[in-house]
Each structure stands twice: as C-alpha cells, then as structure tokens.
Design an enzyme around this catalytic site. Sequence first.
Site, PDB file in Angstrom:
ATOM      1  N   SER A  70       1.681  -9.877  -0.786  1.00  0.00           N
ATOM      2  CA  SER A  70       1.343  -8.456  -0.702  1.00  0.00           C
ATOM      3  C   SER A  70       1.724  -7.803   0.624  1.00  0.00           C
ATOM      4  O   SER A  70       1.945  -6.596   0.676  1.00  0.00           O
ATOM      5  CB  SER A  70      -0.147  -8.256  -0.967  1.00  0.00           C
ATOM      6  OG  SER A  70      -0.929  -9.063  -0.105  1.00  0.00           O
ATOM      7  N   LYS A 100       0.812  -1.218   0.000  1.00  0.00           N
ATOM      8  CA  LYS A 100       0.000   0.000   0.000  1.00  0.00           C
ATOM      9  C   LYS A 100       0.849   1.273   0.000  1.00  0.00           C
ATOM     10  O   LYS A 100       0.427   2.312  -0.493  1.00  0.00           O
ATOM     11  CB  LYS A 100      -0.946   0.009   1.199  1.00  0.00           C
ATOM     12  CG  LYS A 100      -2.089  -0.997   1.036  1.00  0.00           C
ATOM     13  CD  LYS A 100      -3.216  -0.699   1.989  1.00  0.00           C
ATOM     14  CE  LYS A 100      -4.447  -1.529   1.658  1.00  0.00           C
ATOM     15  NZ  LYS A 100      -4.263  -2.966   1.974  1.00  0.00           N
ATOM     16  N   GLU A 109      -9.558   7.563   3.489  1.00  0.00           N
ATOM     17  CA  GLU A 109     -10.446   6.707   4.261  1.00  0.00           C
ATOM     18  C   GLU A 109      -9.685   5.434   4.567  1.00  0.00           C
ATOM     19  O   GLU A 109      -8.726   5.096   3.873  1.00  0.00           O
ATOM     20  CB  GLU A 109     -11.699   6.374   3.460  1.00  0.00           C
ATOM     21  CG  GLU A 109     -11.539   5.221   2.462  1.00  0.00           C
ATOM     22  CD  GLU A 109     -10.517   5.460   1.351  1.00  0.00           C
ATOM     23  OE1 GLU A 109     -10.330   6.636   0.986  1.00  0.00           O
ATOM     24  OE2 GLU A 109      -9.920   4.481   0.869  1.00  0.00           O
TER      25      GLU A 109
HETATM   26  C1  PLP Z   1      -5.068  -3.953   1.653  1.00  0.00           C
HETATM   27  C2  PLP Z   1      -4.359  -5.216   1.387  1.00  0.00           C
HETATM   28  C3  PLP Z   1      -4.744  -6.079   0.336  1.00  0.00           C
HETATM   29  C4  PLP Z   1      -5.952  -5.849  -0.516  1.00  0.00           C
HETATM   30  O1  PLP Z   1      -5.948  -4.694  -1.284  1.00  0.00           O
HETATM   31  P1  PLP Z   1      -5.704  -4.714  -2.855  1.00  0.00           P
HETATM   32  O2  PLP Z   1      -6.037  -3.337  -3.282  1.00  0.00           O
HETATM   33  O3  PLP Z   1      -6.618  -5.752  -3.436  1.00  0.00           O
HETATM   34  O4  PLP Z   1      -4.289  -5.067  -3.071  1.00  0.00           O
HETATM   35  C5  PLP Z   1      -3.984  -7.212   0.098  1.00  0.00           C
HETATM   36  N1  PLP Z   1      -2.921  -7.522   0.875  1.00  0.00           N
HETATM   37  C6  PLP Z   1      -2.537  -6.727   1.899  1.00  0.00           C
HETATM   38  C7  PLP Z   1      -1.359  -7.128   2.701  1.00  0.00           C
HETATM   39  C8  PLP Z   1      -3.236  -5.556   2.187  1.00  0.00           C
HETATM   40  O5  PLP Z   1      -2.848  -4.784   3.221  1.00  0.00           O
END
Ligand code: PLP
Length: 419
Positions: free
Chosen positions: A395, A107, A129
């Site tokens: 992610s 993010k 938000e």
């Molecule tokens: C917020 C988040 C997501 C989901 O958001 P996307 O916009 O679909 O990437 C996925 N993995 C993590 C670790 C997150 O913090």
Amino acid sequence: MTAWNAELDGGRLLADELAGKFPDARGRFGPFGGRYVPETLIPALERLAAGVHEHLHREDFRRELELELASWVGRPTALTHARTLSRRWRAAVWLKREDLAHTGAHKINNAVGQAILARRLGAKRIVAETGAGQHGVATAAACARIGLPCTVYMGEVDMQRQAPNVGRMKLLGATVVPVVNGDRTLRAAIDEALRDWVSDPLGTYYLLGSAVGPHPYPYLVRELQAVIGREARAQMLARAANLPDAVVACVGGGSNAIGLFHAFLADRQVEILGIEAGGRGTGLGENAASISFGRPGVLQGSYSLLLQDEAGQIQETHSVSAGLDYPGVGPEHALLRAAGRVRYESASDGEALEAVKECCESEGILPALESAHALAGAKRWAQANPGRRILVGLSGRGDKDMPTLQATLIAQLDQERGR
Ligand SMILES: *Cc1c(COP(=O)(O)O)cnc(C)c1O
C-alpha cells in the site's frame, strides 16, 4: 431474521453478488453501513450521494480522473515479481506497488478523485481530517493540483508525533488546524472537520480518507480505490498468465484492501485475505484488529465492527503502524467477513517489523509499516500453500516510518554489527 441473513445462512449470497449488489439504495452492505449521523448532516450527505451518482461514472469525469491518474499520480503502478521472496517463501510472490504512487501510497487515488468531484459539485474549499498525516498530505497535494483551498484538522498530539507531515501539508498550501478538544487525535479531528462541513455544506466539501463513515463515503472511496485491483488483475493475467491463488492486503479503515479486493470478489477460486494490526497482543487496547476482536456498533456514522468495551465505549488502540491504528473498519469488510468471502487475520508489531527487514533485504523495497502487515500475512499463507501464487498489496513506502524504524530495526542492526 432478515431476508439478508437468510441468504447468508443458506450460503446463497454468491461471490459475484458481493461484487455487484452492495451497497443497496440505503447505503447498506447487508446489515452494515448506513447513515448514523445527526439530523443536520443528512441533507449534506444526500446531496453528496446525488452528486456521486450523477458524476462518478460519467464519461467526462472518468476521462479527467484517468488523465490525472496517468500523468500526475503515476498510474498504472508497477506489478513486481518478488524473486527473492518467492524463493525464500517457496511460492510465486507478486507485489502491487502503490508505494510508487505520488505522495507514496494509495491514498492519493482517493484524494484526487474526490477533489475533482468536489470541484464539479461547485465546492469552494475542501476540509479533511488526518491522523498520521498521510491522508492530509495526499489531500493537500490533490487540492493544490485541482485548485481548491484546503483546511486539514489534526489533533494536537498527532501534530507533535507527525511533525514532518505537518510541514509537508503547509508546503503544499494547506491550512493545518490543531484540534485541542477531546482525545486531541484522529477522532477529535474528524468531529471538527464535520462541524466545519455542517456550517457551510454547499460551499465546503468534506474529503474523507478511508472506506469508512456514513453513506456514500464507503462506496465512493471503494470506487476510487478499485483501480488498484483492476490494474493488478489485468497485470497478473498478462505477466503470470493466471489469476493469483490468493490476494492479500493490510486493513486499517480498509480502503487499500477493498480497492485491491474488489476486482477479485467474483473470482471464486481466488482466496482473499485481509491483515489487521495485531499490535502487541490480543487484549483490549493492545491491538487495532477491529474485525478479529471487535463487535458490531456505530462509529463515525456507520454500523460496522469496532473495538469497544462491555459498556460500548470505544477502546484505545495500539499498532506500530500509525495508519492501522484505528478502532473501526469499513462496513464492506464487515459484510465480506460475515459472508465468508474474505478471511481476516492479524500480524503483530514484531511480525510487521520482521517483514520490513525481509522485504528490504530481498527486494530492495522499503515498505510502509502498514504494508508490512500484508507481507507478514502473505508469508504465513505462502508457507502453508507451497508452490502457489500470491498477490500482495504494497500500500505504501516506508520512508515516513524512519523514526520508528530507527528506534527498532536500525538500532538492532547497529548493535549486531557492533556499532
Ligand atoms: C493509511 C494507510 C493504510 C491504511 O488505510 P486503509 O484505508 O486501510 O488502506 C495502509 N497503508 C498505508 C501505506 C497507509 O498510508
């Protein structure tokens, strides 16, 4: 039938076109995307689109962003060969390590990029938000770094559920405003942030956290997250001397997934897989799999797939991972699915928890519950495609998920070990 549909039906929408020609000038990804917002928001969105067009690909913007990504975010993030998972799943498994990025997930790539853009556009403050709090933390950190005051709207219910993230945002200098209207969660928080933005569209910048919302956000967020796939593709070629046979990522709003996928869209031999939150079942309200179970409709300014009932009312969703618990998905994913370029599947809460455990034990990496959905999807693919190469978008890290893990996996481990 529109010309666009005819192209799709004739199979003439090629992979490299998907990588290059969307969104169109109206902010559409085929039939999806666009700008479905109150009249009062249109000038602000048009100004933002013009600002994105002017700055995003300029040399000096690129240079400033690259310096922040390298020296503050910690990019490039590592590509890890998952040796034990590879042996267990009988495939070559590679992990793109966004868990190593500053604040613990992808993010921050988007937050810091938009914060730099906001300053160049002359904004005096940022509003955002947050639902689970991860985007709020990334935004607060980016604003502190770039030097802009930050206000984060957060539903009262979410503030209770995510208390540690509220504390992080405050430490990072943000003002956290509890939202007591509506459902007192993410959707109400978005409404409040938009209201704030409309009241001062010149001095305030609205920093959206995923590849969703009205044009130009899905495009802007994709461009800022595309660094994930650019790095991973080059790292695969350098380390494995080959492209992966498959690329997989979890899909909430879709930002980490589109960021990883984009560099591979034109590589027709590479299979692409998005994994949604299958929750605890296929019924309405039991999952957050907007592509698998949703229908087209408008949510938060954009035409895409969303979870709704017969009357078009948005459905409550469920997922063990807060970051995937969202009833919609970005419009580019809706297009990629319609064009057949990306396959979307889901992984259940149980499969995700199991994948957390397997990744911890095998690789010494505690993945976020969101990312564990991608691992579960990768495991399924690997077992169906023995001996091949798969790249998994990890992610984020799982430290934020400790309360959930304590009540599930850890309690189970304690029981097995007789404690
Ligand atoms: C917020 C988040 C997501 C989901 O958001 P996307 O916009 O679909 O990437 C996925 N993995 C993590 C670790 C997150 O913090």
